[in-house]
Design a protein around this motif. Sequence first.
Motif, mmCIF file in Angstrom:
data_model
loop_
_atom_site.group_PDB
_atom_site.id
_atom_site.type_symbol
_atom_site.label_atom_id
_atom_site.label_comp_id
_atom_site.label_asym_id
_atom_site.label_seq_id
_atom_site.Cartn_x
_atom_site.Cartn_y
_atom_site.Cartn_z
ATOM 1 N N SER A 1 44.952 17.810 3.415
ATOM 2 C CA SER A 1 44.922 18.387 2.069
ATOM 3 C C SER A 1 46.114 17.858 1.285
ATOM 4 N N ILE A 2 46.188 18.252 0.040
ATOM 5 C CA ILE A 2 47.292 17.822 -0.821
ATOM 6 C C ILE A 2 48.630 18.292 -0.250
ATOM 7 N N HIS A 3 48.579 19.327 0.604
ATOM 8 C CA HIS A 3 49.830 19.893 1.152
ATOM 9 C C HIS A 3 50.382 19.068 2.320
ATOM 10 N N ASN A 4 49.529 18.262 2.989
ATOM 11 C CA ASN A 4 49.997 17.661 4.247
ATOM 12 C C ASN A 4 49.602 16.198 4.446
ATOM 13 N N LEU A 5 48.875 15.632 3.472
ATOM 14 C CA LEU A 5 48.397 14.260 3.687
ATOM 15 C C LEU A 5 49.543 13.244 3.655
ATOM 16 N N ARG A 6 50.492 13.425 2.767
ATOM 17 C CA ARG A 6 51.512 12.375 2.578
ATOM 18 C C ARG A 6 52.231 12.011 3.882
ATOM 19 N N PRO A 7 52.815 12.988 4.615
ATOM 20 C CA PRO A 7 53.518 12.620 5.856
ATOM 21 C C PRO A 7 52.584 12.045 6.922
ATOM 22 N N ILE B 1 39.823 15.664 -6.612
ATOM 23 C CA ILE B 1 40.294 15.557 -8.001
ATOM 24 C C ILE B 1 41.784 15.914 -8.090
ATOM 25 N N GLN B 2 42.179 16.936 -7.339
ATOM 26 C CA GLN B 2 43.579 17.373 -7.365
ATOM 27 C C GLN B 2 44.494 16.373 -6.659
ATOM 28 N N LEU B 3 43.967 15.726 -5.611
ATOM 29 C CA LEU B 3 44.786 14.827 -4.797
ATOM 30 C C LEU B 3 44.982 13.457 -5.442
ATOM 31 N N LEU B 4 43.969 12.958 -6.149
ATOM 32 C CA LEU B 4 43.996 11.573 -6.619
ATOM 33 C C LEU B 4 45.278 11.181 -7.366
ATOM 34 N N PRO B 5 45.679 11.912 -8.408
ATOM 35 C CA PRO B 5 46.893 11.484 -9.116
ATOM 36 C C PRO B 5 48.143 11.478 -8.232
ATOM 37 N N LYS B 6 48.197 12.409 -7.289
ATOM 38 C CA LYS B 6 49.351 12.453 -6.364
ATOM 39 C C LYS B 6 49.354 11.226 -5.458
ATOM 40 N N LEU B 7 48.163 10.910 -4.928
ATOM 41 C CA LEU B 7 48.055 9.749 -4.028
ATOM 42 C C LEU B 7 48.501 8.478 -4.742
ATOM 43 N N ARG B 8 48.088 8.335 -6.006
ATOM 44 C CA ARG B 8 48.470 7.149 -6.775
ATOM 45 C C ARG B 8 49.977 7.050 -6.920
ATOM 46 N N LEU B 9 50.608 8.239 -7.041
ATOM 47 C CA LEU B 9 52.069 8.295 -7.214
ATOM 48 C C LEU B 9 52.769 7.994 -5.881
ATOM 49 N N TRP B 10 52.287 8.639 -4.803
ATOM 50 C CA TRP B 10 52.955 8.513 -3.507
ATOM 51 C C TRP B 10 52.805 7.099 -2.928
ATOM 52 N N PHE B 11 51.603 6.511 -3.124
ATOM 53 C CA PHE B 11 51.312 5.216 -2.495
ATOM 54 C C PHE B 11 50.759 4.258 -3.551
ATOM 55 N N PRO B 12 51.628 3.719 -4.425
ATOM 56 C CA PRO B 12 51.163 2.905 -5.565
ATOM 57 C C PRO B 12 50.367 1.659 -5.175
ATOM 58 N N ASP B 13 50.563 1.161 -3.951
ATOM 59 C CA ASP B 13 49.846 -0.065 -3.547
ATOM 60 C C ASP B 13 48.582 0.225 -2.739
ATOM 61 N N LEU B 14 48.338 1.479 -2.426
ATOM 62 C CA LEU B 14 47.175 1.834 -1.604
ATOM 63 C C LEU B 14 45.908 1.874 -2.460
ATOM 64 N N VAL B 15 44.851 1.209 -2.003
ATOM 65 C CA VAL B 15 43.566 1.268 -2.720
ATOM 66 C C VAL B 15 42.864 2.573 -2.349
ATOM 67 N N ILE B 16 42.490 3.327 -3.379
ATOM 68 C CA ILE B 16 41.880 4.637 -3.138
ATOM 69 C C ILE B 16 40.420 4.615 -3.602
ATOM 70 N N ALA B 17 39.536 4.776 -2.644
ATOM 71 C CA ALA B 17 38.103 4.869 -2.951
ATOM 72 C C ALA B 17 37.684 6.320 -2.778
ATOM 73 N N THR B 18 36.699 6.743 -3.574
ATOM 74 C CA THR B 18 36.169 8.103 -3.401
ATOM 75 C C THR B 18 34.659 8.011 -3.170
ATOM 76 N N ASP B 19 34.202 8.731 -2.156
ATOM 77 C CA ASP B 19 32.768 8.856 -1.969
ATOM 78 C C ASP B 19 32.242 9.705 -3.124
ATOM 79 N N VAL B 20 31.073 9.353 -3.634
ATOM 80 C CA VAL B 20 30.471 10.118 -4.739
ATOM 81 C C VAL B 20 29.117 10.625 -4.266
ATOM 82 N N CYS B 21 29.029 11.936 -4.088
ATOM 83 C CA CYS B 21 27.762 12.514 -3.678
ATOM 84 C C CYS B 21 27.763 14.006 -3.979
ATOM 85 N N LEU B 22 26.569 14.584 -3.930
ATOM 86 C CA LEU B 22 26.452 16.009 -4.217
ATOM 87 C C LEU B 22 26.405 16.864 -2.951
#
Length: 337
Positions: A61-67, A106-127
């Motif tokens: 989650s947003i609380h523990n993914l970074r480490p 949605i909540q994690l994406l902007p943080k991930l971009r900040l924490w790991f600027p060179d990491l490519v972030i893909a999102t699965d899109v489905c219902l």
Amino acid sequence: MKASNLESKHILHSGISHPVFRLLQTPNVEISPHNLMYPLFIGSGREVEEMKSMPGVHKYSIHNLRPSLEPLVAKGLRMVLLFGISGSLPKDKIGRNADSAQNPVIQLLPKLRLWFPDLVIATDVCLCPYTDHGHCGIMNSDGTIDNDASIARIAEIALAYAKAGAHIVAPSDMMDGRIGAIKSALRGSGLGSKVCVLSYSAKFASGFYGPFRDVTKSAPQFSDRKCYQLPPGSRGLAARATKRDVEEGCDMLMVKPGLAYLDIVKQTKDAYPEYPLFVYQVSGEYAMLHHAAQAGALDLGAVLDEVLLSMRRAGADCIITYFTPLILDRLHPRSKY
Ligand code: PB1
């Protein structure tokens, strides 16, 4: 046959008599970090949680993914693929929480971009993780797919992830025309030339998805997905679906699952050599290898190398695999110390 009768061109052993020769005999199948995409399950809990149906795979989650991600990025991880888990978010007919402000991706994406600027972030899109019926689209009252409503909704979700910071949107829904709908939505918001569309272009109605559906609680509540995922035996539909998605403007292609569909990987790469081709080693393939190794039936590292080699030899440029952390360690054994 007497040695003297053996023609020199039939002597193969001399050409594999040294490890370097053996490397030279297997060109263009190396595995580097950029050939890997790491699927990540994203929920809302405070603790990292191991998934029972996929031992060794965790929900973050947003609380523990970074480490948890930092050591993998240090070992060379280049790409991740995010899957949201709705958890306590209410599910409904149109999957409102797929792109709500409460959605964990949605909540994690902007943080991930900040924490790991060179990491490519893909999102699965489905219902399916967000609908109460568990299907990948919006349903008609008779239980069939409303394709037009579905692709409009999928495009909304893809745009929301793009605006939140995704480099790649990857629609796994398999609705007809969703690539064109997503591209139109991205272009209408000035993102058509910035955000990449990775299509699950040849995705089959496979029995290999069970562990994933258990983790994301995304199994269909009635019937199955055979009316919108490809029949496992259909090379022709795989070719037609891929051709359609290319014509609708996707940037990259995918075959899914992997091991049982390597002929489709080869067919697709031969037809579209100019497109990056992904292959998804899905949850059932992960579980199969994991449990066989646990049972002592095989050496996981050796067999995993062989499977990855088969996918690259068939034409895959990138492999989506839950084994990514293990593979990164095997690529950089020194990184373990
Ligand atoms: O690892 C896996 O099994 C992947 C499952 C896959 C995720 N893209 C889909 C398979 C399915 O449940 O039909 C999810 C569909 N949106």
